[in-house]
Enzyme design. Structure first.
Site, PDB file in Angstrom:
ATOM      1  N   TYR A 194      -1.676  -1.367  10.780  1.00  0.00           N
ATOM      2  CA  TYR A 194      -1.888  -1.583   9.336  1.00  0.00           C
ATOM      3  C   TYR A 194      -0.748  -0.946   8.533  1.00  0.00           C
ATOM      4  O   TYR A 194      -0.155  -1.589   7.660  1.00  0.00           O
ATOM      5  CB  TYR A 194      -3.237  -1.009   8.902  1.00  0.00           C
ATOM      6  CG  TYR A 194      -3.447  -1.147   7.402  1.00  0.00           C
ATOM      7  CD1 TYR A 194      -3.702  -2.399   6.843  1.00  0.00           C
ATOM      8  CD2 TYR A 194      -3.341  -0.049   6.551  1.00  0.00           C
ATOM      9  CE1 TYR A 194      -3.856  -2.551   5.464  1.00  0.00           C
ATOM     10  CE2 TYR A 194      -3.502  -0.184   5.179  1.00  0.00           C
ATOM     11  CZ  TYR A 194      -3.763  -1.437   4.642  1.00  0.00           C
ATOM     12  OH  TYR A 194      -3.913  -1.584   3.285  1.00  0.00           O
ATOM     13  N   SER A 235       0.866  -1.191   0.000  1.00  0.00           N
ATOM     14  CA  SER A 235       0.000   0.000   0.000  1.00  0.00           C
ATOM     15  C   SER A 235       0.895   1.231   0.000  1.00  0.00           C
ATOM     16  O   SER A 235       2.066   1.155   0.404  1.00  0.00           O
ATOM     17  CB  SER A 235      -0.860   0.000   1.281  1.00  0.00           C
ATOM     18  OG  SER A 235      -1.498   1.244   1.449  1.00  0.00           O
TER      19      SER A 235
HETATM   20  N1  LIG Z   1      -8.811  -0.577  -0.826  1.00  0.00           N
HETATM   21  C1  LIG Z   1      -7.773   0.210  -0.607  1.00  0.00           C
HETATM   22  O1  LIG Z   1      -7.879   1.460  -0.524  1.00  0.00           O
HETATM   23  C2  LIG Z   1      -6.383  -0.404  -0.485  1.00  0.00           C
HETATM   24  C3  LIG Z   1      -5.275   0.456  -0.559  1.00  0.00           C
HETATM   25  C4  LIG Z   1      -4.006  -0.085  -0.446  1.00  0.00           C
HETATM   26  C5  LIG Z   1      -3.831  -1.432  -0.263  1.00  0.00           C
HETATM   27  N2  LIG Z   1      -4.913  -2.261  -0.187  1.00  0.00           N
HETATM   28  C6  LIG Z   1      -4.668  -3.688   0.030  1.00  0.00           C
HETATM   29  O2  LIG Z   1      -5.239  -4.413  -1.043  1.00  0.00           O
HETATM   30  C7  LIG Z   1      -5.483  -5.753  -0.629  1.00  0.00           C
HETATM   31  C8  LIG Z   1      -6.876  -6.162  -1.092  1.00  0.00           C
HETATM   32  O3  LIG Z   1      -7.831  -5.379  -0.401  1.00  0.00           O
HETATM   33  P1  LIG Z   1      -9.137  -4.785  -1.095  1.00  0.00           P
HETATM   34  O4  LIG Z   1      -9.014  -3.319  -1.090  1.00  0.00           O
HETATM   35  O5  LIG Z   1      -9.410  -5.478  -2.375  1.00  0.00           O
HETATM   36  O6  LIG Z   1     -10.209  -5.129   0.045  1.00  0.00           O
HETATM   37  P2  LIG Z   1     -11.443  -6.143   0.105  1.00  0.00           P
HETATM   38  O7  LIG Z   1     -12.391  -5.885  -1.004  1.00  0.00           O
HETATM   39  O8  LIG Z   1     -11.911  -6.040   1.525  1.00  0.00           O
HETATM   40  O9  LIG Z   1     -10.788  -7.569  -0.143  1.00  0.00           O
HETATM   41  C9  LIG Z   1      -9.964  -8.180   0.808  1.00  0.00           C
HETATM   42  C10 LIG Z   1      -9.754  -9.631   0.417  1.00  0.00           C
HETATM   43  O10 LIG Z   1      -8.881 -10.224   1.384  1.00  0.00           O
HETATM   44  C11 LIG Z   1      -9.475 -11.404   1.878  1.00  0.00           C
HETATM   45  N3  LIG Z   1      -9.147 -11.652   3.276  1.00  0.00           N
HETATM   46  C12 LIG Z   1      -9.203 -10.791   4.307  1.00  0.00           C
HETATM   47  N4  LIG Z   1      -8.901 -11.421   5.462  1.00  0.00           N
HETATM   48  C13 LIG Z   1      -8.650 -12.718   5.128  1.00  0.00           C
HETATM   49  C14 LIG Z   1      -8.292 -13.871   5.858  1.00  0.00           C
HETATM   50  N5  LIG Z   1      -8.156 -13.849   7.199  1.00  0.00           N
HETATM   51  N6  LIG Z   1      -8.117 -15.042   5.195  1.00  0.00           N
HETATM   52  C15 LIG Z   1      -8.291 -15.111   3.848  1.00  0.00           C
HETATM   53  N7  LIG Z   1      -8.637 -14.053   3.095  1.00  0.00           N
HETATM   54  C16 LIG Z   1      -8.814 -12.870   3.732  1.00  0.00           C
HETATM   55  C17 LIG Z   1     -10.967 -11.160   1.754  1.00  0.00           C
HETATM   56  O11 LIG Z   1     -11.630 -12.403   1.743  1.00  0.00           O
HETATM   57  P3  LIG Z   1     -13.053 -12.576   2.528  1.00  0.00           P
HETATM   58  O12 LIG Z   1     -14.095 -12.158   1.554  1.00  0.00           O
HETATM   59  O13 LIG Z   1     -13.078 -14.035   2.813  1.00  0.00           O
HETATM   60  O14 LIG Z   1     -13.002 -11.693   3.733  1.00  0.00           O
HETATM   61  C18 LIG Z   1     -11.053 -10.411   0.439  1.00  0.00           C
HETATM   62  O15 LIG Z   1     -11.086 -11.293  -0.648  1.00  0.00           O
HETATM   63  C19 LIG Z   1      -5.292  -5.774   0.890  1.00  0.00           C
HETATM   64  O16 LIG Z   1      -4.029  -6.336   1.195  1.00  0.00           O
HETATM   65  C20 LIG Z   1      -5.310  -4.302   1.263  1.00  0.00           C
HETATM   66  O17 LIG Z   1      -4.560  -4.033   2.433  1.00  0.00           O
HETATM   67  C21 LIG Z   1      -6.188  -1.771  -0.298  1.00  0.00           C
END
Ligand SMILES: NC(=O)c1ccc[n+]([C@@H]2O[C@H](COP(=O)([O-])OP(=O)(O)OC[C@H]3O[C@@H](n4cnc5c(N)ncnc54)[C@H](OP(=O)(O)O)[C@@H]3O)[C@@H](O)[C@H]2O)c1
Length: 260
Positions: A150, A137
């Site tokens: 985080y 991130s």
């Molecule tokens: N959105 C942002 O602004 C942003 C910015 C920078 C970085 N990121 C990073 O991008 C990555 C993806 O996040 P996203 O934004 O796409 O969010 P999201 O839509 O909430 O997706 C998160 C994914 O991670 C999975 N996950 C979470 N906890 C888990 C666990 N204990 N075991 C297995 N799977 C798990 C979730 O599966 P479930 O459906 O089973 O919960 C979901 O598929 C993350 O690493 C996040 O930190 C996001």
């Protein structure tokens, strides 16, 4: 056939990473906690490839990486790409946050990522081929009051990936830390962060982030920061005292109407 294994592939950035890799001819192994959500995503992905496996695991469980690796071996799949995408955040002052949730976050965002990378990179080194995409991130480039653990976890992912890219280059393995800024996914509702905060105003689509991340991986870039705004912010803060950067972020992050 070559496979890509993507954690957290049922929605958000992970789903679109899986879609991009499927479009590029890869079979897909999707890992996630929720069977129904994985099945739903699998149905959508079938438009792009018939070769899809789903593995239901909670990456907060320290035994999950080993079990995932063993499942892949039993299925006899060659994993050419591993995308460690699963992750979550939590908002609040560290001393008031639920410590179980913070430790779970460290397990998912860092420990499971390292463990999966270690297991699958052994085979990649033997084959002298492979790609590793770790989703970090922009939060990985500074400390983050109110989302302390985080930000620190993402800083770990940036540094771990950058050093790994150097170590694995002689073996023909590409490693990228994908560092998105604010992206329109369910991330914010799980972290209980209000997206209307100024800091989260500019939201990219998960699709555009995944496309840029996958392109960077194929090019062998060790760090990928989608969005000019994000690149600019990261560069500019190098010329500002660290204490000031932390203070600016601390003030910005405290304006969260969702929490008291
Ligand atoms: N959105 C942002 O602004 C942003 C910015 C920078 C970085 N990121 C990073 O991008 C990555 C993806 O996040 P996203 O934004 O796409 O969010 P999201 O839509 O909430 O997706 C998160 C994914 O991670 C999975 N996950 C979470 N906890 C888990 C666990 N204990 N075991 C297995 N799977 C798990 C979730 O599966 P479930 O459906 O089973 O919960 C979901 O598929 C993350 O690493 C996040 O930190 C996001």
């Amino acid at each position: 056939m070559k496979y890509a294994l993507i954690t957290g592939a049922n929605r958000g950035i992970g789903y679109y990473l899986a879609r991009e890799m499927a479009l590029d001819g890869y079979g897909i192994v999707m890992v996630g906690r929720n069977k129904e959500r994985l099945e739903h995503a699998k149905q959508k992905l079938k438009t792009y490839t018939p070769h899809i496996h789903t593995l239901v695991y909670d990456l907060g469980d320290p035994t999950a990486p080993e079990s995932i690796y063993n499942d892949v071996k039993k299925l006899n799949l060659e994993i050419d790409i591993i995308a460690n995408n699963a992750g979550f955040g939590s908002y609040g002052l560290f001393h008031t946050n639920d410590i179980k949730n913070e430790l779970d976050m460290m397990q998912v965002n860092m420990t499971s990522l390292v463990h999966l990378t270690h297991l699958f990179s052994q085979d990649m080194v033997r084959r002298k081929r492979g790609k590793i995409l770790n989703v970090a991130s922009v939060a990985g480039f500074q400390s983050g009051p109110h989302m302390n653990v985080y930000f620190a976890s993402k800083s770990f992912v940036v540094h771990f990936s950058e050093a790994l890219a150097y170590e694995l280059k002689p073996y023909g393995i590409k490693v990228t830390a994908l560092c998105p800024g604010s992206t329109d996914t369910d991330f914010f509702s799980r972290a209980e962060v209000n997206r209307k905060s100024d800091l989260f105003r500019h939201k990219a689509t998960p699709e555009s982030v995944a496309i840029k991340g996958y392109k960077a991986l194929k090019k062998g870039k060790s760090i990928a920061i989608p969005g000019l705004n994000n690149k600019f912010m990261i560069q500019i803060q190098r010329f500002v005292p660290r204490k000031a950067v932390t203070a600016i972020l601390g003030i910005g992050m405290s304006k969260q109407p969702n929490k008291g």
